[in-house]
Design a protein around this motif. Structure first.
Motif, PDB file in Angstrom:
ATOM      1  N   HIS A   1      76.114   1.590  -3.103  1.00  0.00           N
ATOM      2  CA  HIS A   1      76.361   3.013  -3.321  1.00  0.00           C
ATOM      3  C   HIS A   1      77.831   3.411  -3.204  1.00  0.00           C
ATOM      4  O   HIS A   1      78.163   4.577  -3.339  1.00  0.00           O
ATOM      5  N   ARG A   2      78.712   2.466  -2.951  1.00  0.00           N
ATOM      6  CA  ARG A   2      80.105   2.800  -2.668  1.00  0.00           C
ATOM      7  C   ARG A   2      80.814   3.478  -3.844  1.00  0.00           C
ATOM      8  O   ARG A   2      81.631   4.381  -3.650  1.00  0.00           O
ATOM      9  N   ARG A   3      80.519   3.053  -5.086  1.00  0.00           N
ATOM     10  CA  ARG A   3      81.145   3.701  -6.232  1.00  0.00           C
ATOM     11  C   ARG A   3      80.682   5.139  -6.354  1.00  0.00           C
ATOM     12  O   ARG A   3      81.495   6.063  -6.511  1.00  0.00           O
ATOM     13  N   GLU A   4      79.370   5.352  -6.250  1.00  0.00           N
ATOM     14  CA  GLU A   4      78.812   6.703  -6.340  1.00  0.00           C
ATOM     15  C   GLU A   4      79.358   7.587  -5.226  1.00  0.00           C
ATOM     16  O   GLU A   4      79.759   8.735  -5.461  1.00  0.00           O
ATOM     17  N   ASP A   5      79.386   7.063  -4.013  1.00  0.00           N
ATOM     18  CA  ASP A   5      79.877   7.843  -2.884  1.00  0.00           C
ATOM     19  C   ASP A   5      81.380   8.102  -2.998  1.00  0.00           C
ATOM     20  O   ASP A   5      81.871   9.177  -2.638  1.00  0.00           O
ATOM     21  N   GLY A   6      82.105   7.104  -3.512  1.00  0.00           N
ATOM     22  CA  GLY A   6      83.539   7.284  -3.710  1.00  0.00           C
ATOM     23  C   GLY A   6      83.845   8.329  -4.758  1.00  0.00           C
ATOM     24  O   GLY A   6      84.765   9.138  -4.599  1.00  0.00           O
ATOM     25  N   THR A   7      83.076   8.326  -5.842  1.00  0.00           N
ATOM     26  CA  THR A   7      83.256   9.338  -6.880  1.00  0.00           C
ATOM     27  C   THR A   7      82.997  10.734  -6.329  1.00  0.00           C
ATOM     28  O   THR A   7      83.720  11.686  -6.647  1.00  0.00           O
ATOM     29  N   LYS A   8      81.997  10.870  -5.491  1.00  0.00           N
ATOM     30  CA  LYS A   8      81.708  12.170  -4.884  1.00  0.00           C
ATOM     31  C   LYS A   8      82.905  12.668  -4.061  1.00  0.00           C
ATOM     32  O   LYS A   8      83.259  13.848  -4.119  1.00  0.00           O
ATOM     33  N   VAL A   9      83.526  11.762  -3.330  1.00  0.00           N
ATOM     34  CA  VAL A   9      84.710  12.147  -2.557  1.00  0.00           C
ATOM     35  C   VAL A   9      85.843  12.554  -3.501  1.00  0.00           C
ATOM     36  O   VAL A   9      86.529  13.564  -3.259  1.00  0.00           O
ATOM     37  N   GLN A  10      86.047  11.805  -4.569  1.00  0.00           N
ATOM     38  CA  GLN A  10      87.087  12.162  -5.536  1.00  0.00           C
ATOM     39  C   GLN A  10      86.851  13.556  -6.108  1.00  0.00           C
ATOM     40  O   GLN A  10      87.799  14.342  -6.256  1.00  0.00           O
ATOM     41  N   VAL A  11      85.614  13.858  -6.425  1.00  0.00           N
ATOM     42  CA  VAL A  11      85.284  15.186  -6.953  1.00  0.00           C
ATOM     43  C   VAL A  11      85.530  16.261  -5.902  1.00  0.00           C
ATOM     44  O   VAL A  11      86.084  17.320  -6.197  1.00  0.00           O
TER      45      VAL A  11
END
Length: 246
Positions: free
Chosen positions: A129-139
């Motif tokens: 889930h790290r990519r999905e969670d990282g994208t959420k932080v970027q947003v």
């Protein structure tokens, strides 16, 4: 005893006597400016000041001073987990080649202070889930335009944008110990202290402002870190903050 002398002695009890004995004129300048005039200039709280200075010292590869300030930061009440997270996140912006010495210094000082290692885990995601969670932080930090950034760009370099989302933001920014405002603050300090990253520094100055670290706050941070990174990089950082504030 002048307030600057008290600050210097409180920060660097062992270093204090040695530097005054061997380099008295330099010590007087350093003492009056870095430990007197600069800290008394604004109302930045001690913990935030230490977070910014430690991140800046990593950014400029100031290993000796980092060890001294780290010890003082712990004495002033900075949580070990915050310090560890500052060091860990630096890897995304400086690379392990520069950061490994600071990991070693941090662990050594922690042991000297009787801090049990390893510290409690701050991991909040996993490889699935790290990519999905990282994208959420970027947003959350930069806005909705970052939602699909991880799959943008030319095919031959698209993997770097993927790594930025999954590694930089997924592996590091999602961790506990520091909130997103603090993580953007230390990123600002990493970039400003190492120099040569002005486009990224402008972007992260804007992100800081968006997260609530406004222009006045960032100027305080630049001011408090100036004795540790020097005038050229501090003036560059100020220019980037002014550009971001537009």
């Amino acid at each position: 005893m002048a307030q600057s002398d008290k600050n210097f002695e409180a920060l660097l009890p062992e270093y204090y006597n040695e530097i005054f004995e061997n380099d008295g004129e330099f010590a007087e300048i350093l003492n009056d400016f870095a430990y007197g005039e600069v800290p008394s200039h604004d109302d930045l709280d001690d913990i935030t000041r230490f977070e910014a200075i430690l991140a800046s010292l990593i950014g400029c590869r100031g290993t000796d001073e980092f060890e001294i300030i780290l010890s003082a930061a712990l004495d002033f009440g900075t949580e070990p987990v915050k310090i560890r997270e500052i060091v860990y996140q630096a890897t995304a912006y400086l690379g392990i080649g520069r950061v490994l010495p600071f990991i070693k210094i941090t662990n050594s000082v922690f042991k000297e202070k009787g801090i049990s290692l390893p510290l409690p885990s701050q991991k909040k995601t996993d490889r699935e889930h790290r990519r999905e969670d990282g994208t959420k932080v970027q947003v959350d930090i930069f806005g909705e335009s970052m939602e699909d950034f991880w799959k943008s760009g030319p095919e031959e370099s698209r993997h770097i944008n993927l790594w930025l989302a999954s590694n930089c933001f997924g592996d590091y920014y999602t961790r506990g110990g520091l909130d997103l405002k603090e993580r953007e603050l230390i990123t600002f300090c990493f970039l400003s202290a190492q120099g040569g990253c002005e486009p990224q520094l402008i972007s992260h100055a804007a992100a800081n402002i968006k997260m609530g670290n406004d222009k006045a706050f960032l100027i305080k941070v630049i001011s408090q870190c100036l004795p540790y990174v020097g005038y050229p990089r501090s003036l560059n950082a100020l220019r980037c903050v002014n550009e971001a504030a537009k």
